[in-house]
Scaffold this motif. Structure first.
Motif, PDB file in Angstrom:
ATOM      1  N   GLY A  93      15.628  -0.262  11.689  1.00 27.81           N
ATOM      2  CA  GLY A  93      15.404   0.985  10.980  1.00 27.81           C
ATOM      3  C   GLY A  93      14.468   1.910  11.723  1.00 27.81           C
ATOM      4  N   VAL A  94      13.943   2.884  10.991  1.00 26.30           N
ATOM      5  CA  VAL A  94      13.008   3.869  11.534  1.00 26.30           C
ATOM      6  C   VAL A  94      11.652   3.654  10.879  1.00 26.30           C
ATOM      7  N   TYR A  95      10.591   3.668  11.686  1.00 27.04           N
ATOM      8  CA  TYR A  95       9.251   3.398  11.192  1.00 27.04           C
ATOM      9  C   TYR A  95       8.296   4.512  11.615  1.00 27.04           C
ATOM     10  N   VAL A  96       7.314   4.778  10.751  1.00 28.29           N
ATOM     11  CA  VAL A  96       6.155   5.574  11.129  1.00 28.29           C
ATOM     12  C   VAL A  96       4.950   4.663  10.999  1.00 28.29           C
ATOM     13  N   LEU A  97       4.274   4.400  12.108  1.00 33.29           N
ATOM     14  CA  LEU A  97       3.175   3.446  12.161  1.00 33.29           C
ATOM     15  C   LEU A  97       1.851   4.180  12.391  1.00 33.29           C
ATOM     16  N   ASN A 102      -3.671   0.309   9.594  1.00 31.91           N
ATOM     17  CA  ASN A 102      -2.741  -0.778   9.288  1.00 31.91           C
ATOM     18  C   ASN A 102      -1.657  -0.308   8.315  1.00 31.91           C
ATOM     19  N   LYS A 103      -1.199   0.928   8.522  1.00 26.94           N
ATOM     20  CA  LYS A 103      -0.246   1.546   7.605  1.00 26.94           C
ATOM     21  C   LYS A 103       1.090   1.717   8.302  1.00 26.94           C
ATOM     22  N   SER A 104       2.169   1.354   7.608  1.00 27.99           N
ATOM     23  CA  SER A 104       3.488   1.546   8.197  1.00 27.99           C
ATOM     24  C   SER A 104       4.510   1.830   7.105  1.00 27.99           C
ATOM     25  N   PHE A 105       5.423   2.752   7.413  1.00 30.21           N
ATOM     26  CA  PHE A 105       6.521   3.089   6.524  1.00 30.21           C
ATOM     27  C   PHE A 105       7.838   2.739   7.210  1.00 30.21           C
ATOM     28  N   LYS A 106       8.785   2.281   6.433  1.00 26.96           N
ATOM     29  CA  LYS A 106      10.118   2.001   6.963  1.00 26.96           C
ATOM     30  C   LYS A 106      11.134   2.892   6.250  1.00 26.96           C
ATOM     31  N   PHE A 107      12.016   3.524   7.040  1.00 22.66           N
ATOM     32  CA  PHE A 107      13.017   4.435   6.504  1.00 22.66           C
ATOM     33  C   PHE A 107      14.419   3.962   6.898  1.00 22.66           C
ATOM     34  N   GLN A 108      15.358   4.183   6.018  1.00 18.78           N
ATOM     35  CA  GLN A 108      16.768   4.103   6.389  1.00 18.78           C
ATOM     36  C   GLN A 108      17.194   5.535   6.685  1.00 18.78           C
ATOM     37  N   SER A 109      16.995   5.934   7.916  1.00 20.72           N
ATOM     38  CA  SER A 109      17.070   7.348   8.285  1.00 20.72           C
ATOM     39  C   SER A 109      17.931   7.547   9.516  1.00 20.72           C
ATOM     40  N   GLU A 110      18.471   8.746   9.629  1.00 19.97           N
ATOM     41  CA  GLU A 110      19.256   9.116  10.810  1.00 19.97           C
ATOM     42  C   GLU A 110      18.376   9.706  11.908  1.00 19.97           C
ATOM     43  N   PRO A 282       6.164  -3.523   6.239  1.00 22.28           N
ATOM     44  CA  PRO A 282       6.029  -2.080   6.090  1.00 22.28           C
ATOM     45  C   PRO A 282       6.435  -1.631   4.692  1.00 22.28           C
ATOM     46  N   MET A 283       5.862  -0.532   4.245  1.00 22.22           N
ATOM     47  CA  MET A 283       6.213   0.025   2.949  1.00 22.22           C
ATOM     48  C   MET A 283       7.541   0.762   3.055  1.00 22.22           C
ATOM     49  N   ALA A 284       8.506   0.346   2.255  1.00 24.15           N
ATOM     50  CA  ALA A 284       9.817   0.980   2.289  1.00 24.15           C
ATOM     51  C   ALA A 284       9.742   2.363   1.662  1.00 24.15           C
ATOM     52  N   SER A 285      10.414   3.315   2.258  1.00 27.81           N
ATOM     53  CA  SER A 285      10.428   4.679   1.746  1.00 27.81           C
ATOM     54  C   SER A 285      11.871   5.141   1.588  1.00 27.81           C
ATOM     55  N   ALA A 286      12.155   5.736   0.438  1.00 32.95           N
ATOM     56  CA  ALA A 286      13.494   6.251   0.193  1.00 32.95           C
ATOM     57  C   ALA A 286      13.690   7.626   0.815  1.00 32.95           C
ATOM     58  N   GLY A 287      12.633   8.154   1.414  1.00 32.63           N
ATOM     59  CA  GLY A 287      12.694   9.497   1.963  1.00 32.63           C
ATOM     60  C   GLY A 287      12.941   9.534   3.448  1.00 32.63           C
TER      61      GLY A 287
END
Length: 338
Positions: A93-97, A102-110, A282-287
Motif C-alpha cells: 500500500g501507500v504510507y505516510v511515515l 512513531n506515527k504512520s498511516f496506511k492508505f489504499q491509494s492510487e 500503521p493506522m489505516a486511513s480511508a482517505g
C-alpha cells in the motif's frame, strides 16, 4: 538538366538542415517516454522552496523509485528536521511515515498516479503527455514545457513550468504557478541517478521507520522543547473560537480548540515532550495522503491529520469541504495559498 540537379541539391540541403535542427515537442515527449520505459528506476536529490508568505520554507527531498510501483520520498524541512516525513509505496500500500513521532498511516491509494507530483519524474512526463495544449520552448540548455497541473484538492496552483536537460532529458527544475502565473513552489533537482541498486528492505515500512532512514537523529527526549498553541488564520463559515481546553497527557500536552459558526470544526493539537510508544501496525486511513506544502497529511471525509515537529494536529468537521479543511490546515502554519 542543370535546373533539375539544382532543385535536387536544394531539396537535399533542406532535408539535411531539418535533420540537424532542434527537436519538436512531439520528439521530446517520445524521448521522455522512452526514458521512462527503459530505466529500472532512479534516485534523485532536490530542494523545494514554498513561497506563500514573506519567508519561503525550504525542504530537502530524496526520491527513490523502483519499477514499477515502488516509491520512497523523504521530505526534510530545513527548519524542522524532527518533522521529517517519508511517503512510501510498496506492494502492501501507500504510507505516510513520521518516524520522530512513531506515527504512520496506511492508505489504499492510487498515489502518485492520481495527482501531480513536482518531484517525481514519471509524474512530470505524464503531465506533459496529458496536456495536449502544453506550450514548448527550447533554450540553450533546456527543453521547457508549461502544462496544466492535476491537484485534486487545490485549484489555486493550475500551472507548472517543467525544465528538462537537453543532453539527457533529466529533470532540472519545476515551477508550480498560481492563477497569475507567479511561482509558488519551486523544485530544483541537484542530482538524478538512473538504474541504481536498492537493498532488499529499501521500501519496507520497518526499515523506513528507523532513525537511520532519515539520516538525522529522531526525537528521543524533548525536555528543552517549548509548546505554544497555534490558531488558524483562515476564517471559513464565520467560525469563531468558542472554547479552548488544555490537558496534560502521558507524553506531553493536548489542546482542543472548538470553533462555532455557519461551518463548525474542532482543532486538536497534541504536543509530545517525550517520544510516544511505537505502534505495532500503521493506522489505516480511508482517505488519501495530501500535500499541505509544509507537510503531508492524511485526509478523509471528516478529518485531516498531520504532524509538524513535536506536535500532532487533528482537524475534524462534518461541515467543511475537503478544500476548506486543507485551507484551514495550511493557515495554521501560515502557509495558505490564496
Amino acid at each position: 538538366m542543370k535546373k533539375k540537379l539544382w532543385l535536387f541539391l536544394v531539396a537535399s540541403l533542406i532535408l539535411v538542415l531539418a535533420a540537424c535542427g532542434e527537436k519538436s515537442k512531439e520528439d521530446v515527449l517520445k524521448s521522455l517516454e522512452k526514458n521512462m520505459e527503459q530505466m529500472s528506476g532512479y534516485k534523485a536529490q532536490a530542494t523545494m522552496s514554498l513561497k506563500t508568505g514573506e519567508d519561503a520554507q525550504k525542504y530537502n527531498i530524496e526520491v527513490w523509485h523502483k519499477k514499477k510501483d515502488y516509491y520512497r520520498v523523504l521530505l526534510n524541512n530545513e527548519k524542522d528536521q524532527k518533522g521529517s516525513q517519508i511517503i512510501l509505496r510498496n506492494e502492501d500500500g501507500v504510507y505516510v511515515l513520521t518516524p520522530a513521532l512513531n506515527k504512520s498511516f496506511k492508505f489504499q491509494s492510487e498515489w502518485p498516479d492520481n495527482s501531480s507530483q513536482p518531484y517525481l519524474y514519471g509524474s512530470l512526463v505524464n503531465d506533459v503527455k496529458k496536456d495536449q495544449d502544453a506550450s514548448f520552448t527550447i533554450t540553450d540548455n533546456y527543453y521547457q514545457f508549461e502544462t496544466k497541473t492535476n491537484y485534486q484538492n487545490s485549484k489555486n496552483l493550475p500551472y507548472q513550468e517543467i525544465y528538462f536537460d537537453k543532453k539527457d532529458l533529466k529533470p532540472v527544475m519545476v515551477k508550480v504557478l498560481d492563477k497569475d502565473r507567479k511561482p509558488v513552489v519551486e523544485v530544483q533537482f541537484t542530482s538524478f541517478e538512473v538504474d541504481p541498486k536498492f537493498s532488499d528492505d529499501a521500501f519496507t515500512t520497518e526499515k523506513n521507520m528507523t532513525s537511520g532512514a532519515l539520516g538525522i537523529p529522531v526525537m528521543a527526549q524533548q525536555s528543552d522543547a517549548t509548546f505554544s498553541v497555534v490558531y488558524p488564520e483562515s476564517v471559513i463559515g464565520n467560525a469563531e473560537l468558542e472554547e479552548k481546553k488544555e490537558v496534560d497527557t502521558e507524553n506531553g500536552k493536548r489542546v482542543v480548540l472548538t470553533y462555532k459558526g455557519d461551518k463548525s470544526y474542532t482543532l486538536i493539537q497534541e504536543f509530545y515532550e517525550t517520544k510516544p510508544t511505537s505502534a505495532t501496525v500503521p493506522m489505516a486511513s480511508a482517505g488519501e495522503p495530501v500535500n499541505l506544502g509544509f507537510t503531508v497529511g492524511a485526509l478523509s471525509s471528516s478529518t485531516l491529520e498531520w504532524a509538524q515537529g513535536g506536535t500532532e494536529f487533528i482537524l475534524a468537521s462534518d461541515e467543511l469541504t475537503k478544500e476548506e479543511m486543507i485551507e484551514i490546515a495550511q493557515s495554521v502554519q501560515g502557509t495558505a495559498v490564496k
